[in-house]
Design an enzyme around this catalytic site. Structure first.
Site, short mmCIF file in Angstrom:
data_model
loop_
_atom_site.label_atom_id
_atom_site.label_comp_id
_atom_site.label_asym_id
_atom_site.label_seq_id
_atom_site.Cartn_x
_atom_site.Cartn_y
_atom_site.Cartn_z
N LYS A 126 0.85 -1.21 0.00
CA LYS A 126 0.00 0.00 0.00
C LYS A 126 0.88 1.25 0.00
O LYS A 126 0.68 2.16 -0.81
CB LYS A 126 -0.91 0.01 1.24
CG LYS A 126 -1.54 1.36 1.52
CD LYS A 126 -2.29 1.39 2.82
CE LYS A 126 -1.47 1.44 4.07
NZ LYS A 126 -1.09 2.79 4.57
N ASN A 127 1.85 1.30 0.91
CA ASN A 127 2.62 2.54 1.05
C ASN A 127 3.53 2.80 -0.14
O ASN A 127 3.75 3.95 -0.54
CB ASN A 127 3.40 2.54 2.37
CG ASN A 127 2.46 2.69 3.56
OD1 ASN A 127 1.32 3.10 3.40
ND2 ASN A 127 2.93 2.33 4.74
N ASP A 162 4.48 -0.63 12.09
CA ASP A 162 3.24 -1.08 11.44
C ASP A 162 2.89 -2.54 11.73
O ASP A 162 1.80 -3.00 11.34
CB ASP A 162 3.33 -0.84 9.92
CG ASP A 162 3.34 0.65 9.59
OD1 ASP A 162 2.95 1.46 10.45
OD2 ASP A 162 3.74 1.00 8.46
N CYS A 204 -4.90 12.01 14.03
CA CYS A 204 -4.94 10.60 13.64
C CYS A 204 -4.99 9.76 14.90
O CYS A 204 -4.41 10.12 15.92
CB CYS A 204 -3.69 10.28 12.84
SG CYS A 204 -3.58 8.58 12.38
N ARG A 232 0.57 13.39 14.09
CA ARG A 232 1.33 13.13 12.86
C ARG A 232 1.62 14.46 12.16
O ARG A 232 1.02 14.81 11.16
CB ARG A 232 0.57 12.16 11.95
CG ARG A 232 0.42 10.80 12.61
CD ARG A 232 -0.15 9.78 11.70
NE ARG A 232 0.82 9.29 10.72
CZ ARG A 232 0.51 8.41 9.78
NH1 ARG A 232 -0.71 7.96 9.68
NH2 ARG A 232 1.41 8.01 8.92
N ARG A 235 -8.69 0.41 4.61
CA ARG A 235 -7.71 1.38 4.10
C ARG A 235 -6.48 0.68 3.55
O ARG A 235 -5.79 1.21 2.69
CB ARG A 235 -7.25 2.33 5.21
CG ARG A 235 -8.32 3.24 5.71
CD ARG A 235 -7.81 4.10 6.81
NE ARG A 235 -6.87 5.08 6.25
CZ ARG A 235 -6.57 6.23 6.83
NH1 ARG A 235 -7.11 6.54 7.97
NH2 ARG A 235 -5.73 7.05 6.27
N1 EPU Z 1 7.39 13.16 12.14
C1 EPU Z 1 7.51 14.45 12.61
N2 EPU Z 1 7.33 15.47 11.73
C2 EPU Z 1 7.04 15.26 10.42
C3 EPU Z 1 6.92 13.93 9.94
C4 EPU Z 1 7.11 12.89 10.83
O1 EPU Z 1 7.76 14.67 13.79
O2 EPU Z 1 6.91 16.23 9.66
C5 EPU Z 1 7.59 12.04 13.08
C6 EPU Z 1 6.30 11.21 13.24
O3 EPU Z 1 5.45 11.76 14.19
C7 EPU Z 1 6.86 9.88 13.63
C8 EPU Z 1 8.17 9.79 12.85
O4 EPU Z 1 8.52 11.14 12.50
O5 EPU Z 1 7.18 9.88 14.98
C9 EPU Z 1 8.11 8.97 11.58
O6 EPU Z 1 6.98 9.34 10.78
P1 EPU Z 1 7.02 9.26 9.21
O7 EPU Z 1 6.95 10.62 8.65
O8 EPU Z 1 8.15 8.38 8.78
O9 EPU Z 1 5.65 8.54 8.88
P2 EPU Z 1 4.83 8.76 7.57
O10 EPU Z 1 5.74 8.99 6.44
O11 EPU Z 1 3.75 9.72 7.82
C10 EPU Z 1 4.81 6.26 6.80
C11 EPU Z 1 3.75 5.23 6.56
C12 EPU Z 1 3.19 4.76 7.90
C13 EPU Z 1 4.31 4.22 8.76
C14 EPU Z 1 5.42 5.28 8.92
C15 EPU Z 1 6.63 4.78 9.68
C16 EPU Z 1 2.84 5.95 4.44
C17 EPU Z 1 1.70 6.52 3.70
N3 EPU Z 1 2.68 5.82 5.75
O12 EPU Z 1 4.14 7.33 7.44
O13 EPU Z 1 2.28 3.71 7.59
O14 EPU Z 1 3.83 3.87 10.03
O15 EPU Z 1 5.85 5.73 7.62
O16 EPU Z 1 7.18 3.68 9.06
O17 EPU Z 1 3.84 5.61 3.85
C18 EPU Z 1 0.49 2.24 7.98
O18 EPU Z 1 0.66 1.77 6.85
O19 EPU Z 1 -0.28 1.69 8.84
C19 EPU Z 1 1.17 3.47 8.36
C20 EPU Z 1 0.77 4.22 9.37
#
Ligand code: EPU
Length: 420
Positions: free
Chosen positions: A22-23, A307, A116, A121, A399
């Site tokens: 998915k991601n 995840d 969320c 997030r 989702r």
């Molecule tokens: N973070 C910040 N600021 C930001 C962005 C992230 O503080 O601007 C923090 C987050 O709060 C978290 C950490 O950095 O503590 C990592 O978050 P990340 O940005 O890597 O997460 P994401 O890119 O929003 C993706 C996946 C998630 C998965 C995470 C971590 C997608 C669409 N989503 O999210 O997938 O948990 O990486 O591996 O790619 C899922 O599939 O169930 C899911 C939640």
């Protein structure tokens, strides 16, 4: 409203093929906006987050056509900067569209993602990253406007206290595609989905180095073409089926995903007494009579993936002895615990750490999913519980899991999805 009824007690046996990631699909679909030529993306899971992103691509002018159920042709010949807010805030995956639009149009109007259920997030790292790259960022209420400038930095650092950001890295790679010359992103996330995305980008003509490592260099402003790409298998779905096999003391083979994509998650399950091996393109989970309690901390790849935390935690309710799981990435990602406790799990959460006593018989009851992975964990609990478990709020599961009930059923689970 639909519900899932699970009659516990069956152990799972057989072979299951996981869907495409998915991601990875979310990122690659956003990437199709970088080129005006048609792209065909195969192995895209049929899940609601993907539908939202496809609608977003259409709303900015891309043509989207299903070739088959999991194969999609996208042609973004002409696009515009008109993302609808109501759709944009429906999925976190939408955030990567910003970087692709910046590269293609030099501007992107996006919106603050809503709260969320897995905790805060923020997108501060994305916005700071765009600024470090030299883009102008301004915010008015919920709307964020990002525009190109003449001065771009050639080297940025993206990391944070909890490691890097996956979709933030994707956004920086995309935005760099629209910047002349070489741009280096340090502190990039290394998740397999980023490597898959980079493989797609190379196919359309992006020149980059260091894909899948913490330092990625992108050579921007290349002429881009179309391509065909098959998305990698969903490692989180594979991890979910590994847990389904372990918790039911079954024996299953999983195809469509390489074991190394699960990083150290497999190692620590094996250290806890599981016997998970890989042979001939399949992950083999042998029958495990008894898991032992373990301590684990979620970390960025290749660490134990957040995840699969909910699914592993649920599996450990049946282990011999206490386990301790600390959630570093999303310290509040424990929405499943209250529901598991209704079933008798007796888990305590202190801050970002869950204490799982182990050896706890679970009893079926009505449980409510709070997010995507929590939903899957409640299905796992239902598989081993005495009596019938009824899982509500299935929109969360939908989702990200493609035909989950059918796959479990084929492995021997007694499960049905019905209207309430
Ligand atoms: N973070 C910040 N600021 C930001 C962005 C992230 O503080 O601007 C923090 C987050 O709060 C978290 C950490 O950095 O503590 C990592 O978050 P990340 O940005 O890597 O997460 P994401 O890119 O929003 C993706 C996946 C998630 C998965 C995470 C971590 C997608 C669409 N989503 O999210 O997938 O948990 O990486 O591996 O790619 C899922 O599939 O169930 C899911 C939640």
């Amino acid at each position: 409203m639909e519900i899932a009824k699970i009659h516990g007690g069956n152990s799972l046996h057989g072979t299951v093929h996981v869907s495409g990631s998915k991601n990875s699909s979310l990122a690659i679909l956003a990437a199709t906006l970088l080129t005006s030529e048609p792209c065909i993306i195969d192995n895209v899971p049929d899940v609601s987050d993907i539908c939202v992103v496809l609608q977003l691509l259409q709303s900015v002018g891309a043509c989207v056509e299903y070739v088959t159920r999991n194969k999609i042709k996208i042609c973004a010949k002409h696009i515009n900067n008109s993302l609808p807010e109501d759709l944009f805030i429906k999925t976190r995956g939408a955030i990567s569209i910003a970087g692709a639009m910046l590269a293609r149009l030099g501007e992107a109007d996006i919106f603050m993602p809503g709260g969320c259920s897995i905790g805060s997030r923020p997108i501060d790292l994305h916005l700071a990253g765009f600024q470090k790259l030299g883009f102008n960022v301004s915010q008015k209420n919920n709307k964020i406007s990002i525009t190109s400038s003449k001065n771009h930095n050639k080297n940025i650092f993206l990391g944070s206290k909890s490691g890097s950001t996956v979709t933030g890295t994707i956004n920086m790679i995309f935005a760099s595609c629209g910047i002349p010359g070489n741009t280096t992103i340090d502190g990039a996330a290394c998740e397999p989905e980023i490597l898959d995305l980079c493989n797609f980008l190379e196919k359309i003509g992006v020149i980059l180095h260091g894909a899948g490592t913490p330092t990625v260099t992108v050579s921007g402003m290349q002429t881009l073409n179309g391509c065909e790409h098959k998305v990698i298998g969903d490692r989180i779905e594979a991890g979910t089926f590994i847990c389904a096999s372990l918790i039911t003391k079954g024996e299953i083979k999983i195809t469509g995903c390489e074991q190394n994509m699960l990083g150290s998650t497999i190692n620590f399950l094996n250290n806890a007494g599981a016997n998970i091996t890989e042979s001939k393109d399949c992950i083999h989970v042998e029958t495990c009579k008894q898991l032992n309690g373990v301590e684990a901390i979620t970390l960025p790849y290749p660490g134990f993936a957040t995840d699969v935390q909910a699914q592993v935690l649920t599996t450990l309710t049946q282990a011999h002895g206490q386990s301790e799981i600390t959630e570093i990435i999303y310290p509040k990602r424990f929405g499943h615990v209250s529901e598991l406790n209704k079933m008798g799990a007796n888990i305590q959460v202190h801050g970002a750490t869950a204490l799982i006593p182990g050896n706890t018989p679970l009893t079926g009851t009505d449980v409510f999913a709070s997010d995507l992975r929590a939903s899957a964990s409640l299905y796992l609990a239902g598989l081993v519980a005495r009596g019938t478990t009824i899982v509500h709020e299935l929109q969360h599961l939908d989702r990200g899991y493609d035909r989950f009930e059918q796959k479990l059923k084929l492995l021997g689970a007694d499960i049905e999805r019905t209207n309430q």
